[in-house]
Design an enzyme around this catalytic site. Sequence first.
Site, PDB file in Angstrom:
ATOM      1  N   PRO A  92      68.546  30.911  10.706  1.00 56.45           N
ATOM      2  CA  PRO A  92      69.245  30.829  12.171  1.00 56.45           C
ATOM      3  C   PRO A  92      69.632  32.271  13.013  1.00 56.45           C
ATOM      4  O   PRO A  92      69.388  32.159  13.743  1.00 56.45           O
ATOM      5  CB  PRO A  92      69.814  29.983  13.061  1.00 56.45           C
ATOM      6  CG  PRO A  92      69.260  28.840  11.498  1.00 56.45           C
ATOM      7  CD  PRO A  92      68.914  29.289   9.684  1.00 56.45           C
ATOM      8  N   GLY A 119      67.751  37.133  10.928  1.00 58.35           N
ATOM      9  CA  GLY A 119      67.269  38.085  11.326  1.00 58.35           C
ATOM     10  C   GLY A 119      66.150  38.680  10.463  1.00 58.35           C
ATOM     11  O   GLY A 119      65.691  37.771  10.038  1.00 58.35           O
ATOM     12  N   TRP A 141      61.970  28.288  11.400  1.00 62.77           N
ATOM     13  CA  TRP A 141      60.268  29.066  11.601  1.00 62.77           C
ATOM     14  C   TRP A 141      59.195  28.784  10.398  1.00 62.77           C
ATOM     15  O   TRP A 141      59.084  29.802   9.833  1.00 62.77           O
ATOM     16  CB  TRP A 141      60.677  30.200  12.013  1.00 62.77           C
ATOM     17  CG  TRP A 141      61.818  31.005  12.470  1.00 62.77           C
ATOM     18  CD1 TRP A 141      62.968  31.505  13.388  1.00 62.77           C
ATOM     19  CD2 TRP A 141      61.787  30.589  14.070  1.00 62.77           C
ATOM     20  NE1 TRP A 141      63.531  31.812  14.255  1.00 62.77           N
ATOM     21  CE2 TRP A 141      62.542  31.278  15.029  1.00 62.77           C
ATOM     22  CE3 TRP A 141      61.013  29.766  15.444  1.00 62.77           C
ATOM     23  CZ2 TRP A 141      62.638  30.468  16.456  1.00 62.77           C
ATOM     24  CZ3 TRP A 141      60.973  28.870  16.250  1.00 62.77           C
ATOM     25  CH2 TRP A 141      61.602  29.884  17.674  1.00 62.77           C
ATOM     26  N   GLU A 197      54.247  41.800   2.295  1.00 66.17           N
ATOM     27  CA  GLU A 197      52.697  42.698   2.267  1.00 66.17           C
ATOM     28  C   GLU A 197      51.653  41.645   2.186  1.00 66.17           C
ATOM     29  O   GLU A 197      51.062  42.402   3.465  1.00 66.17           O
ATOM     30  CB  GLU A 197      52.798  43.784   0.695  1.00 66.17           C
ATOM     31  CG  GLU A 197      53.876  44.678   0.556  1.00 66.17           C
ATOM     32  CD  GLU A 197      53.626  45.298  -0.586  1.00 66.17           C
ATOM     33  OE1 GLU A 197      52.747  45.641  -1.288  1.00 66.17           O
ATOM     34  OE2 GLU A 197      54.541  46.297  -0.706  1.00 66.17           O
ATOM     35  N   ARG A 251      51.407  41.074   6.345  1.00 69.95           N
ATOM     36  CA  ARG A 251      51.608  41.882   6.714  1.00 69.95           C
ATOM     37  C   ARG A 251      50.272  41.831   7.092  1.00 69.95           C
ATOM     38  O   ARG A 251      49.564  42.499   8.140  1.00 69.95           O
ATOM     39  CB  ARG A 251      52.617  42.630   6.267  1.00 69.95           C
ATOM     40  CG  ARG A 251      54.082  42.889   6.614  1.00 69.95           C
ATOM     41  CD  ARG A 251      54.311  44.017   6.755  1.00 69.95           C
ATOM     42  NE  ARG A 251      55.838  43.481   7.203  1.00 69.95           N
ATOM     43  CZ  ARG A 251      56.762  44.031   6.523  1.00 69.95           C
ATOM     44  NH1 ARG A 251      56.511  44.349   4.944  1.00 69.95           N
ATOM     45  NH2 ARG A 251      58.179  43.004   6.487  1.00 69.95           N
ATOM     46  N   HIS A 283      39.553  39.575  34.042  1.00 67.87           N
ATOM     47  CA  HIS A 283      38.919  38.189  34.725  1.00 67.87           C
ATOM     48  C   HIS A 283      40.221  37.756  35.524  1.00 67.87           C
ATOM     49  O   HIS A 283      39.375  36.848  36.991  1.00 67.87           O
ATOM     50  CB  HIS A 283      40.039  37.058  33.928  1.00 67.87           C
ATOM     51  CG  HIS A 283      39.003  36.926  32.356  1.00 67.87           C
ATOM     52  ND1 HIS A 283      38.730  37.387  31.538  1.00 67.87           N
ATOM     53  CD2 HIS A 283      38.207  35.841  32.364  1.00 67.87           C
ATOM     54  CE1 HIS A 283      38.155  37.127  30.179  1.00 67.87           C
ATOM     55  NE2 HIS A 283      37.477  36.396  30.682  1.00 67.87           N
ATOM     56  N   GLY A 284      41.093  38.650  36.903  1.00 68.75           N
ATOM     57  CA  GLY A 284      41.410  38.561  37.572  1.00 68.75           C
ATOM     58  C   GLY A 284      42.005  37.453  37.850  1.00 68.75           C
ATOM     59  O   GLY A 284      43.322  37.075  36.847  1.00 68.75           O
ATOM     60  N   GLU A 343      55.804  38.483  10.635  1.00 65.80           N
ATOM     61  CA  GLU A 343      55.791  39.165   9.619  1.00 65.80           C
ATOM     62  C   GLU A 343      57.200  40.362  10.039  1.00 65.80           C
ATOM     63  O   GLU A 343      56.562  41.934   9.124  1.00 65.80           O
ATOM     64  CB  GLU A 343      54.598  39.577   8.499  1.00 65.80           C
ATOM     65  CG  GLU A 343      54.437  38.210   8.592  1.00 65.80           C
ATOM     66  CD  GLU A 343      54.638  37.520   7.212  1.00 65.80           C
ATOM     67  OE1 GLU A 343      55.840  37.127   6.558  1.00 65.80           O
ATOM     68  OE2 GLU A 343      54.268  35.776   7.571  1.00 65.80           O
ATOM     69  N   GLU A 355      59.740  46.886  15.410  1.00 61.33           N
ATOM     70  CA  GLU A 355      60.622  48.267  14.916  1.00 61.33           C
ATOM     71  C   GLU A 355      60.885  47.918  13.484  1.00 61.33           C
ATOM     72  O   GLU A 355      61.290  48.996  12.913  1.00 61.33           O
ATOM     73  CB  GLU A 355      62.232  47.657  15.185  1.00 61.33           C
ATOM     74  CG  GLU A 355      62.192  47.932  17.142  1.00 61.33           C
ATOM     75  CD  GLU A 355      61.141  46.910  18.274  1.00 61.33           C
ATOM     76  OE1 GLU A 355      60.316  47.937  18.908  1.00 61.33           O
ATOM     77  OE2 GLU A 355      60.782  46.162  17.468  1.00 61.33           O
TER      78      GLU A 355
END
Length: 398
Positions: free
Chosen positions: A132, A135, A160, A253, A256, A351-352, A376, A380
């Site tokens: 939690p 980061g 997550w 890796e 990613r 598609h508008g 992943e 930044e």
Amino acid sequence: MARLARTAGLTDVQEEILSTVRTFVDKEIIPHAQALEHDDTYPADIVEGMKEMGLFGLTIPEEFGGLGESLLTYALVVEQIARGWMSVSGVINTHFIVAHMLKQHGTPEQKRSYLPRMATGEVRGSFSMSEPELGSDVAAIRTRAVRDGDDLVVDGQKMWLTNGGTSNLTAVLVRTDEGSDKPHRNLTAILVDKPEGYGEVAPGLTIPGKIDKMGYKGVDTTEMVFAGFRVPVGQVLGGETGHGFGHMMDGVEVGRVNVAARACGIALRSFELAIEYAQQRRTFGKPIAEHQAIAFKLAEMATKVEAAHLMMVNAARLKDSGARNDVEAGMAKLIASEYCAEVTQEAFRIHGGYGYSKEYEIERLMREAPFLLIGEGTSEIQKTIISRGLLRDYRSRA
């Protein structure tokens, strides 16, 4: 066959696998994705189909019952599955990461115990690093495992966790008391066997429930809470504590490359929808594809799809060769996720007003694409990885 996202130099086996997967996506995923996604329903029938095709064992060595295919094959399969519905690719992504970690770092006993059952899909893997308050600072992990006899006692909270409720094996990164002055050397990867489901699934282990998300629905995303949960020391990945950071980074890796492949799949599908719609929708007496403003959008979108695909393929091939690919995987993830967001938004604009309707597939893709800018590691973080790698390789001699 479509011109975009083709890969040169594939073997006949790779071509056959991709052809089979592409057909499966067109017949079994795309026609059902909208309804399942809007209902946030787990794609159980699609998962069973993938089991029957052997996709859960795609990269697991043949000696353990898998197909023994490369990371490149895996990435191209993921690209096609994400083209159909990104959530389905999420079902197999963490499974592949855990299988890779076991294949590369597991003890012989761990490989014999898990890989054959992972190849059939009987055991489905999930992967847990985030917390939690964590980061991107992986070395700041707080979930702790303390040795008590033949067990490790685990306390803490993970966040997550993709497939947290539907998996039955989770690779978890925890802090152990190694006494190192370098934080990352005090981390250990443990293999947690658990039942599927929610609530207190085992003594001291709780999966609170699904996190409600903007997109990426169908696949379950959860927390994982430990309170005095006991894990036998034999469940330490590789058999030795203190090596978890390296084990997890190896898996990341692979992850990613996977995220880059998923971004390529969504971007490709967005382009397909846009170019089809642009030829059907007419304004001022002709299809909008014949208006230069739209034609130029299509040209730019196709170029981005192709560029992202080529970078993803390069990163996968480098990993397969055994070479270090942290920079290339970061580049592929960065460019593919950013281009995916751009291509999807351009398809939405083409598609508008219809693109805002839930009846049109592009509405779903618009909610899925942003996830890839985060999963992943953010853009930044990728730039940090890339720049550090470049400074390492191009160190000034002044």
